[in-house]
Scaffold this motif. Sequence first.
Motif, PDB file in Angstrom:
ATOM      1  N   TYR A  46       0.826  -1.201   0.000  1.00 26.94           N
ATOM      2  CA  TYR A  46       0.000   0.000   0.000  1.00 26.94           C
ATOM      3  C   TYR A  46       0.863   1.255   0.000  1.00 26.94           C
ATOM      4  CZ  TYR A  46       1.176  -0.049   4.992  1.00 26.94           C
ATOM      5  OH  TYR A  46       1.843  -0.068   6.180  1.00 26.94           O
ATOM      6  N   ILE A  47       0.206   2.351  -0.317  1.00 26.62           N
ATOM      7  CA  ILE A  47       0.785   3.692  -0.215  1.00 26.62           C
ATOM      8  C   ILE A  47       0.031   4.421   0.888  1.00 26.62           C
ATOM      9  CG2 ILE A  47       1.078   5.912  -1.389  1.00 26.62           C
ATOM     10  CD1 ILE A  47       1.046   4.275  -4.042  1.00 26.62           C
ATOM     11  N   ARG A  48       0.767   5.073   1.774  1.00 24.83           N
ATOM     12  CA  ARG A  48       0.157   5.842   2.857  1.00 24.83           C
ATOM     13  C   ARG A  48       0.780   7.229   2.876  1.00 24.83           C
ATOM     14  NH1 ARG A  48       1.039   7.301   8.127  1.00 24.83           N
ATOM     15  NH2 ARG A  48      -0.789   7.326   9.505  1.00 24.83           N
ATOM     16  N   ARG A  49      -0.060   8.257   2.686  1.00 23.90           N
ATOM     17  CA  ARG A  49       0.420   9.628   2.667  1.00 23.90           C
ATOM     18  C   ARG A  49      -0.184  10.418   3.817  1.00 23.90           C
ATOM     19  NH1 ARG A  49      -1.535  10.030  -3.283  1.00 23.90           N
ATOM     20  NH2 ARG A  49       0.081   8.862  -4.396  1.00 23.90           N
ATOM     21  N   GLU A  50       0.606  11.220   4.462  1.00 24.05           N
ATOM     22  CA  GLU A  50       0.134  12.154   5.475  1.00 24.05           C
ATOM     23  C   GLU A  50       0.240  13.562   4.911  1.00 24.05           C
ATOM     24  OE1 GLU A  50       2.251  11.657   9.108  1.00 24.05           O
ATOM     25  OE2 GLU A  50       1.506   9.622   9.471  1.00 24.05           O
ATOM     26  N   VAL A  51      -0.865  14.309   4.959  1.00 24.34           N
ATOM     27  CA  VAL A  51      -0.869  15.661   4.418  1.00 24.34           C
ATOM     28  C   VAL A  51      -1.620  16.588   5.370  1.00 24.34           C
ATOM     29  CG1 VAL A  51      -0.674  14.996   1.999  1.00 24.34           C
ATOM     30  CG2 VAL A  51      -2.921  15.099   3.047  1.00 24.34           C
ATOM     31  N   VAL A  64      -4.873  11.542   6.294  1.00 25.84           N
ATOM     32  CA  VAL A  64      -4.117  10.372   5.845  1.00 25.84           C
ATOM     33  C   VAL A  64      -4.843   9.756   4.657  1.00 25.84           C
ATOM     34  CG1 VAL A  64      -3.081   8.176   6.492  1.00 25.84           C
ATOM     35  CG2 VAL A  64      -3.371   9.965   8.219  1.00 25.84           C
ATOM     36  N   VAL A  65      -4.096   9.535   3.574  1.00 22.75           N
ATOM     37  CA  VAL A  65      -4.632   8.924   2.361  1.00 22.75           C
ATOM     38  C   VAL A  65      -3.965   7.564   2.191  1.00 22.75           C
ATOM     39  CG1 VAL A  65      -4.936   9.169  -0.135  1.00 22.75           C
ATOM     40  CG2 VAL A  65      -4.931  11.205   1.337  1.00 22.75           C
ATOM     41  N   VAL A 109     -10.914  -1.328   0.177  1.00 22.05           N
ATOM     42  CA  VAL A 109      -9.558  -1.172  -0.361  1.00 22.05           C
ATOM     43  C   VAL A 109      -9.162  -2.357  -1.215  1.00 22.05           C
ATOM     44  CG1 VAL A 109      -8.804   0.373   1.469  1.00 22.05           C
ATOM     45  CG2 VAL A 109      -8.520  -2.096   1.769  1.00 22.05           C
ATOM     46  N   ASN A 110      -9.792  -3.513  -1.006  1.00 22.11           N
ATOM     47  CA  ASN A 110      -9.517  -4.669  -1.863  1.00 22.11           C
ATOM     48  C   ASN A 110     -10.198  -4.554  -3.219  1.00 22.11           C
ATOM     49  OD1 ASN A 110      -7.853  -5.984  -0.045  1.00 22.11           O
ATOM     50  ND2 ASN A 110      -9.523  -7.122   0.909  1.00 22.11           N
ATOM     51  N   ASP A 111     -10.982  -3.507  -3.397  1.00 22.67           N
ATOM     52  CA  ASP A 111     -11.653  -3.294  -4.677  1.00 22.67           C
ATOM     53  C   ASP A 111     -11.381  -1.900  -5.222  1.00 22.67           C
ATOM     54  OD1 ASP A 111     -13.271  -4.088  -6.841  1.00 22.67           O
ATOM     55  OD2 ASP A 111     -15.054  -3.199  -5.931  1.00 22.67           O
ATOM     56  N   GLY A 112     -10.182  -1.397  -4.938  1.00 18.50           N
ATOM     57  CA  GLY A 112      -9.745  -0.181  -5.592  1.00 18.50           C
ATOM     58  C   GLY A 112     -10.128   1.127  -4.941  1.00 18.50           C
ATOM     59  N   TYR A 113     -10.764   1.084  -3.759  1.00 16.83           N
ATOM     60  CA  TYR A 113     -11.114   2.327  -3.076  1.00 16.83           C
ATOM     61  C   TYR A 113      -9.872   2.952  -2.436  1.00 16.83           C
ATOM     62  CZ  TYR A 113     -16.226   1.889  -3.318  1.00 16.83           C
ATOM     63  OH  TYR A 113     -17.535   1.836  -3.745  1.00 16.83           O
ATOM     64  N   ILE A 114      -9.878   4.269  -2.382  1.00 14.39           N
ATOM     65  CA  ILE A 114      -8.853   5.029  -1.669  1.00 14.39           C
ATOM     66  C   ILE A 114      -9.477   5.475  -0.349  1.00 14.39           C
ATOM     67  CG2 ILE A 114      -7.405   7.101  -1.696  1.00 14.39           C
ATOM     68  CD1 ILE A 114      -7.621   6.934  -4.817  1.00 14.39           C
ATOM     69  N   ARG A 115      -8.847   5.086   0.753  1.00 13.50           N
ATOM     70  CA  ARG A 115      -9.412   5.368   2.079  1.00 13.50           C
ATOM     71  C   ARG A 115      -8.752   6.608   2.659  1.00 13.50           C
ATOM     72  NH1 ARG A 115     -12.876   6.063   5.161  1.00 13.50           N
ATOM     73  NH2 ARG A 115     -13.768   4.597   6.673  1.00 13.50           N
ATOM     74  N   VAL A 116      -9.574   7.541   3.138  1.00 14.86           N
ATOM     75  CA  VAL A 116      -9.064   8.800   3.673  1.00 14.86           C
ATOM     76  C   VAL A 116      -9.615   9.012   5.081  1.00 14.86           C
ATOM     77  CG1 VAL A 116      -8.853  11.282   3.306  1.00 14.86           C
ATOM     78  CG2 VAL A 116      -9.073   9.749   1.329  1.00 14.86           C
TER      79      VAL A 116
END
Length: 628
Positions: A46-51, A64-65, A109-116
């Motif tokens: 996964y990718i995890r970004r903090e903004v 968090v994305v 998330v297992n089906d392409g959703y981006i969780r924020v």
Amino acid sequence: MIRTFLIASLLATTPAMAQTKAHALTDPMTPDTVAVYDPVRAEADYIRREVMVPMRDGVKLFTVVVMRKGTKDGPMLLTRTPYNAGGATTRNRAQKIEEILPVMDAEFVNDGYIRVYQDVRGLYKSEGDYVMNRPLRGPINTTRVDHATDAYDTIDWLVKNVPESNGRVGITGSSYPGFTALMALIDPHPALKASVPQSPMVDGWMGDDWFHNGAFRTFAFDYIVGQTAKKGGGRVPYSDADQYEVFLKAGSTGDFVRKWGLDDFPAVRKFMEHPDYDQYWQEQALDKLLAKRKLTVPTMLVVGQWDQEDSYGAPAVYKALEPQDVNNDMVHLVIGPWRHSQVNYEAASLGALDFEGDTGLQFRKTVMKPFLDQHLKGGPKADTPPVMTYATGANRWERSDRWPVGPGKPLYLQPGKALAFTPAPAAGMTSYVSDPAAPVPFVPPPYNGRDRAVWTTWLVTDQRFVATRPDVISYTTEVLTQEVHIAGQPMVDLFAATSGTDSDWVVKLIDVHPGEDSLHPKTAGMQLPIGIEIFRGRYAGSFETPAALVPGKVTNFKFGLPHVNHVFKPGHRIMVQVQSSLFPLYDRNPQTFVPNIFNAKAGDYAAATQSVAHGPGQASAIWLPIVP
């Protein structure tokens, strides 16, 4: 020699060796702290970004994305929370996306959703000031910002700055995050395409966290200390041994507040300064605020039948918005057999009750996700019913095009503690003495409300522990010969009098299970509560303006129990219990009228004779929404 060279060459080019950092010898006195350690390693999926996302007033909110590597054209699912966005997205510090996020996120998330996830302003890593249940801009919030504007600004930033997204956003969350999901519907951003508020805090005075029909819920104090104390918080520092005794010995709720220094908390003072349903509460009632606006975002409202914290909000918003839904496809209601927020966890059982499989997972996979897929992915069209409820007692999901499903039919309280669908032929009274010095407990003592197992299941606690108390009247039907199926909100229509000048009335609708049941030994003989609610008598005439009750005068008290879908099966009996306290969940009514119960004095607390009327003209009843 050649073999040695080849082995050395291979070792030199392995990924592990290639990634090894070269470090100089470390001085023994080098400080051992490091500025940052990133737990997301190269092998993470996964990718995890903090903004820090800027709001219109310059405040920045920690966001968090999270998405699976390789995500493209993904819909975004947002949760705005006061419960630590950083912690919610580093659950196990694992390298698999399903392990770092809450359980409910896996299907998405297992089906392409981006969780924020985002911290609301003023908490954890977000800037700004925290105002608990920050009101909408208006008479009691004269600033430029609220949760509606913060949601708008957040969504605007996301669609412009998350290149892996398809530009569509949904919002969800339970409890406080359910409240923020509803607030996002007020002047919504065009990219907001769906909302799934779960157990939302909607009206904190009428029936969600803080009061129920004017009676104050004492567990609020631990929540406030935990949420708003920057140092020394967590909870009120009294013993866990028996909170029944702790609150009883303290005196009034105001005495308790002063004893523990809680009057230093602005949120506590706000409660004590607004004990009635005044402008402070009315301007925060989201069902009323949303009813004044046109609903433009498809919304699925979710609540648990045994939600011990926020049972009021979701059905109230559904009732407020449903008249706008001319095609019956914009606002949906889901009631599951759950405690508060159990929809997002394993939900195959609750207390002594077992259901047909994991009902939370069933909902997320077959109802919530298809609904969000339709609106966030552009299809396929989901087969989403207007109303989806779980029929407890029969253990099945049911679909309907309206709520309530059944019309109201009165079940009358009778002399001799009987209960029947025919009214009593003659007028009469059944009486008991309510003593504030010995209030009726809401769970068997000793009570430790910080024990999660106790708190999450109190609404399904077997009521036999109070059924024989002299200050509890238990009205019971004959054994049922055919099932009674209710789907809607049971309504209390109580005619009663007190010898005091104020009084609380607690009514419970109960399913009495057969004493012998070898197929279901855990519930044999159980008095299973289907709905419990309280009403503070001073508000019989007006929620805004309390008034003393006239001693001995019969007054009609009308209020609703939680919304339910339940089947009372043949061989069972229906019971209605009436009492005048539910302690220490709710503060004690002194039974003497005082301007503000928070500040009642010791001498104000007095025993009173409570009388329930039956018969012509004063036929106390519970109106059951019976399915034909």
